[in-house]
Design a protein around this motif. Structure first.
Motif, mmCIF file in Angstrom:
data_model
loop_
_atom_site.group_PDB
_atom_site.id
_atom_site.type_symbol
_atom_site.label_atom_id
_atom_site.label_comp_id
_atom_site.label_asym_id
_atom_site.label_seq_id
_atom_site.Cartn_x
_atom_site.Cartn_y
_atom_site.Cartn_z
ATOM 1 N N GLY A 26 0.824 -1.200 0.000
ATOM 2 C CA GLY A 26 0.000 0.000 0.000
ATOM 3 C C GLY A 26 0.859 1.251 0.000
ATOM 4 N N SER A 27 0.231 2.358 0.301
ATOM 5 C CA SER A 27 0.896 3.660 0.310
ATOM 6 C C SER A 27 1.492 3.927 1.685
ATOM 7 N N SER A 28 1.717 5.204 1.987
ATOM 8 C CA SER A 28 2.196 5.571 3.320
ATOM 9 C C SER A 28 1.196 5.161 4.393
ATOM 10 N N ARG A 29 -0.077 5.037 4.012
ATOM 11 C CA ARG A 29 -1.108 4.629 4.966
ATOM 12 C C ARG A 29 -1.033 3.128 5.264
ATOM 13 N N ALA A 30 -0.119 2.455 4.604
ATOM 14 C CA ALA A 30 0.281 1.099 4.996
ATOM 15 C C ALA A 30 1.650 1.150 5.654
ATOM 16 N N ASN A 31 2.559 1.867 5.034
ATOM 17 C CA ASN A 31 3.937 1.955 5.522
ATOM 18 C C ASN A 31 4.010 2.467 6.958
ATOM 19 N N ASN A 32 3.159 3.442 7.311
ATOM 20 C CA ASN A 32 3.182 4.049 8.641
ATOM 21 C C ASN A 32 2.189 3.427 9.614
ATOM 22 N N HIS A 33 1.396 2.453 9.180
ATOM 23 C CA HIS A 33 0.287 1.984 10.010
ATOM 24 C C HIS A 33 0.376 0.527 10.458
ATOM 25 N N PHE A 34 1.221 -0.270 9.816
ATOM 26 C CA PHE A 34 1.301 -1.679 10.184
ATOM 27 C C PHE A 34 2.693 -1.982 10.743
ATOM 28 N N VAL A 35 2.750 -2.285 12.032
ATOM 29 C CA VAL A 35 4.020 -2.542 12.708
ATOM 30 C C VAL A 35 4.384 -4.007 12.492
ATOM 31 N N ALA A 36 5.285 -4.266 11.560
ATOM 32 C CA ALA A 36 5.601 -5.643 11.176
ATOM 33 C C ALA A 36 6.145 -6.459 12.345
ATOM 34 N N GLN A 37 6.898 -5.827 13.239
ATOM 35 C CA GLN A 37 7.473 -6.562 14.364
ATOM 36 C C GLN A 37 6.393 -7.144 15.266
ATOM 37 N N MET A 38 5.238 -6.484 15.349
ATOM 38 C CA MET A 38 4.158 -7.011 16.176
ATOM 39 C C MET A 38 3.604 -8.324 15.605
ATOM 40 N N PHE A 39 3.620 -8.470 14.292
ATOM 41 C CA PHE A 39 3.251 -9.741 13.680
ATOM 42 C C PHE A 39 4.293 -10.801 14.017
ATOM 43 N N GLU A 40 5.568 -10.404 13.938
ATOM 44 C CA GLU A 40 6.665 -11.323 14.254
ATOM 45 C C GLU A 40 6.579 -11.794 15.702
ATOM 46 N N ASP A 41 6.206 -10.891 16.591
ATOM 47 C CA ASP A 41 6.090 -11.250 18.004
ATOM 48 C C ASP A 41 5.006 -12.301 18.243
#
Length: 291
Positions: A56-71
């Motif tokens: 997605g755009s910045s509204r994906a880049n700034n909104h989904f914390v990938a590390q939280m999925f990893e956790d």
């Protein structure tokens, strides 16, 4: 006069030769780079596996914390790019599939970007070094009005988009200077400093978007679970019925525009700060990945 014409012809031939050589040299550098941004990170890669990939755009880049999925035990990466449109998101997914990526779930931010089918030159230009090397990229650009210049005129694309893929970027690629784009598994956190806290969506109209349709078709063909989302906005927005209009065109897109409330969680009207992004990501994990 004859000598003059011969001289001009020789100069033109020399310039063409120089353009061909420069084109070859620039492209050769880009074909060895995989550390500057998300496009070369994908293009110059082999098969990777993700439980969750985000586009997605910045509204994906700034909104989904990938590390939280990893956790939560989910291998994830945020491939969202600030300033991009669905034109670029579709092409990113095509390249992932072409390289044999195994993706279980694809989260795609589809809200404001549904209102156009244009490319975002600042991002789209970063695919152009590979246009002669990739049939996928060539075909994706084939219907663009400047395709023939970009594809057939040697070195033209590097001149036309010098600020994005010209000498400065070439130099940084050559010396392997890294950027922040690949840090934090692709997630870019925004701070608490306030930007524009107003937005007007009344002029936007969601389209039956051909690039979103491409994304849906690719996911269906490759057995990727597609999770299409609309992400939050601040309180001071005119034309909030835009999100309802999106659902009339695409009922399957999940509307999370009011999932995080309170302007203290926003850095600008359309972008949450890190605290808001973490609240939102927690909600997405709960709703879609709660085992």
């Amino acid at each position: 006069m004859k000598k003059f014409l011969i001289f001009i012809s020789k100069m033109m031939l020399l310039l063409l030769l120089i353009a061909v050589v420069l084109d070859f040299c620039y492209t050769a550098v880009y074909l060895k780079s995989d550390h500057r941004g998300k496009i070369d990170y994908i293009y110059n890669s082999k098969a990777r596996e993700y439980d969750v990939a985000i586009l997605g755009s910045s509204r994906a880049n700034n909104h989904f914390v990938a590390q939280m999925f990893e956790d939560k035990g989910l291998k994830a990466f945020n491939f969202g790019m600030s300033g991009s449109h669905l034109f670029e998101a579709s092409l990113m997914l095509k390249l992932m599939v072409e390289r044999g990526y195994k993706i279980k779930n694809l989260i795609i931010e589809t809200d404001l970007n549904l209102s156009n089918e244009h490319r975002a030159d600042g991002i789209a230009s970063r695919f152009l070094p590979y246009i002669h090397d990739s049939k996928t990229i060539k075909e994706h650009f084939a219907k663009e009005k400047d395709f023939y210049e970009l594809y057939y005129i040697p070195f033209y694309r590097y001149v036309a988009f010098d600020s994005k893929i010209g000498f400065r970027e070439l130099f940084f690629n050559a010396i392997q200077k890294r950027t922040s784009h690949l840090e934090n598994k692709g997630y870019y956190a925004l701070g608490n400093k306030k930007g524009n806290m107003e937005n007007d969506l009344r002029a936007l109209k969601p389209l039956h978007n051909k690039y979103y349709e491409e994304i849906k078709a690719i996911c269906a063909a490759n057995k990727i679970n597609l999770i299409a989302l609309m992400t939050p906005m601040c309180s001071n927005v005119k034309g909030m019925d835009y999100f309802e209009k999106v659902n009339k065109v695409y009922p399957e897109i999940h509307n999370y525009e009011n999932a995080v409330q309170g302007d203290q969680y926003f850095s600008s009207c359309g972008h949450m700060n890190d605290t808001g992004a973490r609240m939102f990501t927690a909600r997405i994990l709960k709703d879609f990945f709660n085992k």
